[in-house]
Write an enzyme that holds these catalytic residues in place. Structure first.
Site, PDB file in Angstrom:
ATOM      1  N   SER A 138       0.846  -1.184   0.000  1.00 26.90           N
ATOM      2  CA  SER A 138       0.000   0.000   0.000  1.00 26.90           C
ATOM      3  C   SER A 138       0.884   1.237   0.000  1.00 26.90           C
ATOM      4  O   SER A 138       1.780   1.364   0.841  1.00 26.90           O
ATOM      5  CB  SER A 138      -0.901  -0.008   1.241  1.00 26.90           C
ATOM      6  OG  SER A 138      -1.694   1.156   1.300  1.00 26.90           O
ATOM      7  N   LYS A 164      -1.443  -0.913  -4.133  1.00 26.32           N
ATOM      8  CA  LYS A 164      -2.616  -0.118  -3.781  1.00 26.32           C
ATOM      9  C   LYS A 164      -2.192   1.332  -3.608  1.00 26.32           C
ATOM     10  O   LYS A 164      -1.197   1.614  -2.938  1.00 26.32           O
ATOM     11  CB  LYS A 164      -3.254  -0.633  -2.488  1.00 26.32           C
ATOM     12  CG  LYS A 164      -4.422   0.212  -2.010  1.00 26.32           C
ATOM     13  CD  LYS A 164      -5.176  -0.445  -0.862  1.00 26.32           C
ATOM     14  CE  LYS A 164      -4.457  -0.299   0.460  1.00 26.32           C
ATOM     15  NZ  LYS A 164      -5.312  -0.757   1.586  1.00 26.32           N
ATOM     16  N   LYS A 166      -3.285   5.133  -2.262  1.00 24.78           N
ATOM     17  CA  LYS A 166      -4.198   5.973  -1.510  1.00 24.78           C
ATOM     18  C   LYS A 166      -4.598   7.153  -2.398  1.00 24.78           C
ATOM     19  O   LYS A 166      -3.759   7.727  -3.107  1.00 24.78           O
ATOM     20  CB  LYS A 166      -3.539   6.493  -0.238  1.00 24.78           C
ATOM     21  CG  LYS A 166      -3.193   5.398   0.772  1.00 24.78           C
ATOM     22  CD  LYS A 166      -4.419   4.787   1.392  1.00 24.78           C
ATOM     23  CE  LYS A 166      -4.051   3.802   2.498  1.00 24.78           C
ATOM     24  NZ  LYS A 166      -5.244   3.206   3.146  1.00 24.78           N
ATOM     25  N   ASP A 191      -7.578   3.240  -2.840  1.00 22.39           N
ATOM     26  CA  ASP A 191      -8.248   3.251  -1.536  1.00 22.39           C
ATOM     27  C   ASP A 191      -8.446   4.697  -1.104  1.00 22.39           C
ATOM     28  O   ASP A 191      -7.486   5.459  -0.975  1.00 22.39           O
ATOM     29  CB  ASP A 191      -7.378   2.498  -0.517  1.00 22.39           C
ATOM     30  CG  ASP A 191      -7.988   2.467   0.874  1.00 22.39           C
ATOM     31  OD1 ASP A 191      -9.178   2.808   1.023  1.00 22.39           O
ATOM     32  OD2 ASP A 191      -7.270   2.096   1.818  1.00 22.39           O
ATOM     33  N   GLU A 216     -11.560   0.892  -3.318  1.00 22.52           N
ATOM     34  CA  GLU A 216     -11.801   0.534  -1.920  1.00 22.52           C
ATOM     35  C   GLU A 216     -12.324   1.718  -1.108  1.00 22.52           C
ATOM     36  O   GLU A 216     -11.775   2.807  -1.155  1.00 22.52           O
ATOM     37  CB  GLU A 216     -10.492   0.021  -1.307  1.00 22.52           C
ATOM     38  CG  GLU A 216     -10.639  -0.457   0.126  1.00 22.52           C
ATOM     39  CD  GLU A 216      -9.308  -0.925   0.697  1.00 22.52           C
ATOM     40  OE1 GLU A 216      -9.259  -1.225   1.895  1.00 22.52           O
ATOM     41  OE2 GLU A 216      -8.317  -0.982  -0.066  1.00 22.52           O
ATOM     42  N   ASP A 241     -14.138  -1.646   3.379  1.00 21.33           N
ATOM     43  CA  ASP A 241     -13.173  -1.792   4.468  1.00 21.33           C
ATOM     44  C   ASP A 241     -13.828  -1.282   5.745  1.00 21.33           C
ATOM     45  O   ASP A 241     -14.471  -2.035   6.484  1.00 21.33           O
ATOM     46  CB  ASP A 241     -11.901  -1.012   4.121  1.00 21.33           C
ATOM     47  CG  ASP A 241     -10.846  -1.012   5.235  1.00 21.33           C
ATOM     48  OD1 ASP A 241     -11.088  -1.592   6.302  1.00 21.33           O
ATOM     49  OD2 ASP A 241      -9.772  -0.426   5.026  1.00 21.33           O
ATOM     50  N   LYS A 265      -9.885  -6.918   7.873  1.00 23.63           N
ATOM     51  CA  LYS A 265      -8.795  -6.524   8.754  1.00 23.63           C
ATOM     52  C   LYS A 265      -9.046  -7.117  10.132  1.00 23.63           C
ATOM     53  O   LYS A 265     -10.112  -6.909  10.726  1.00 23.63           O
ATOM     54  CB  LYS A 265      -8.680  -5.001   8.850  1.00 23.63           C
ATOM     55  CG  LYS A 265      -8.046  -4.361   7.633  1.00 23.63           C
ATOM     56  CD  LYS A 265      -7.918  -2.860   7.795  1.00 23.63           C
ATOM     57  CE  LYS A 265      -7.231  -2.263   6.556  1.00 23.63           C
ATOM     58  NZ  LYS A 265      -7.313  -0.798   6.531  1.00 23.63           N
ATOM     59  N   GLY A 293      -4.131  -4.398   6.073  1.00 29.93           N
ATOM     60  CA  GLY A 293      -3.194  -4.189   7.165  1.00 29.93           C
ATOM     61  C   GLY A 293      -3.291  -2.809   7.769  1.00 29.93           C
ATOM     62  O   GLY A 293      -3.866  -1.888   7.182  1.00 29.93           O
TER      63      GLY A 293
END
Length: 374
Positions: A138, A164, A166, A191, A216, A241, A265, A293
């Protein structure tokens, strides 16, 4: 297993560790992390370790390190010390509402202690089937697109098959366009950590043309209707999530058609007991899952690896190597990834040893409970 266990003492360590690379999400930036390690000791002297991987600030979730310390020390630990049990699920703190992160640390420690008592790997007692887990990484929001591309290149060269990114309102379409242009076949997803509103749905629709594995958590946790509307308008799977803290949340999301992928998670769902139940329900519904995570230290990272060995975890999980985040981890050996693959430990419990001296050296607050302690 029917062997009876009893937790006779417990410790909390608030441990501070610097990140090797500062990490920025849509809400905040962090250069180090404080996580709470939980150590449960039974009458034989065996110790089970867990990790409360809560954020320090209430941006991702309402819990913080301080709230978790309060709940764990005042309510959760006193309720299990001296109690006899034969399965970790018997220690669920059902009377305490919410506080999933705090609950997670104790639940993981109980599962590890239970696995240690049987001299079996954590993955085995959870019902895991894999001997290795495909890892993803990530990446946070960077100062420039060139900085982001350099980070992506570093991870791709390290062998990670999934990246991934952000995203936020001022960091979404153009960064994704640049990364996809540079890596047209990369398993790529984004995400948002719930930063968008339903009124910005059209902007998220723009991301549908980049061949993303998933988008996400674009909207706030409780805004399942917006997630369902976005999923109806795009072909890219919507992944939830923060919206799913319980299996009941998952049932609601399934009923609304608000997701086609689930990020499980351990911390967000209150531990391995609930995470395994969510995996089972998602598998029944035909929803692929992956393990997200919270930049865990080695204890939490190894719990994630064990969970990811379950059959339904068909997408790369956030179980990358320790060195991705920490110059030195609290477990020996550190978690490693070769070609983007992490081996599932085959030793008892976590399968790695907790470096107690290193834990103590990095502890900024400690609490002991049990005979002779307050």
């Amino acid at each position: 297993m029917s062997t009876e266990l009893q937790v006779v003492a417990a410790r909390l360590h608030r441990v501070r560790m610097p990140l090797v690379h500062a990490f920025q999400t849509s809400s905040h930036r962090k250069a180090y992390l404080d996580h709470i390690l939980v150590a449960l000791e039974d009458a034989s002297g065996a110790v089970g370790w867990g990790e409360i991987a809560s954020p320090s600030d209430p941006y991702y979730a309402s819990e913080t390190v301080e709230t978790c310390w309060h709940i764990a020390s005042r309510y959760l630990l006193p309720a299990i010390i001296g109690r006899r049990w034969t399965h970790p699920s018997q220690l669920q703190a059902d009377k305490i509402r919410g506080n999933q992160f705090a609950k997670s640390g104790l639940d993981v420690a109980a599962w590890v202690l239970w696995a240690e008592a049987q001299q079996l790997p954590l993955a085995t007692v959870l019902g895991g089937q894999r001997t290795e887990v495909v890892a993803g990484v990530s990446l946070g929001i960077e100062p420039t697109i060139d900085d982001l591309l350099a980070q992506v290149q570093q991870q791709v060269e390290s062998g990670y098959p999934r990246v991934k990114l952000k995203i936020a309102q001022d960091w979404d379409v153009e960064p994704v366009r640049a990364v996809r242009a540079a890596y047209p076949k990369l398993d790529l997803h984004v995400d948002a950590n719930g930063i968008y509103t339903a009124g910005e749905l059209d902007r998220l629709v723009e991301l549908d043309g980049f061949g993303l594995t998933m988008i996400e958590q674009p909207f706030a946790p409780r805004d399942l209707l917006a997630h369902a509307e976005l999923q109806r308008r795009i072909g890219t799977p919507v992944c939830l999530d923060e919206s799913v803290e319980t299996v009941a949340d998952l049932e609601t999301a399934l009923g609304l058609g608000a997701l086609r992928v689930l990020n499980i998670k351990v911390s967000r769902m209150g531990g391995l007991t609930a995470a395994r139940a969510a995996h089972d329900r998602a598998q029944d519904a035909g929803i692929p899952v992956w393990c997200g995570g919270m930049h865990e230290f080695g204890v939490g990272r190894l719990a994630n690896v064990a969970l990811s060995s379950l059959a339904g975890f068909t997408l790369p999980s956030d179980v990358s190597a320790s060195e991705k985040y920490y110059a030195r981890d609290i477990v020996e050996p550190a978690v490693t990834a070769v070609g983007g693959v992490v081996q599932v430990p085959d030793g008892p419990g976590l399968g790695h040893q907790v470096d107690r001296e290193f834990v103590v050296a990095n502890t900024v607050e400690e609490l002991r409970l049990g005979p002779g302690q307050e």
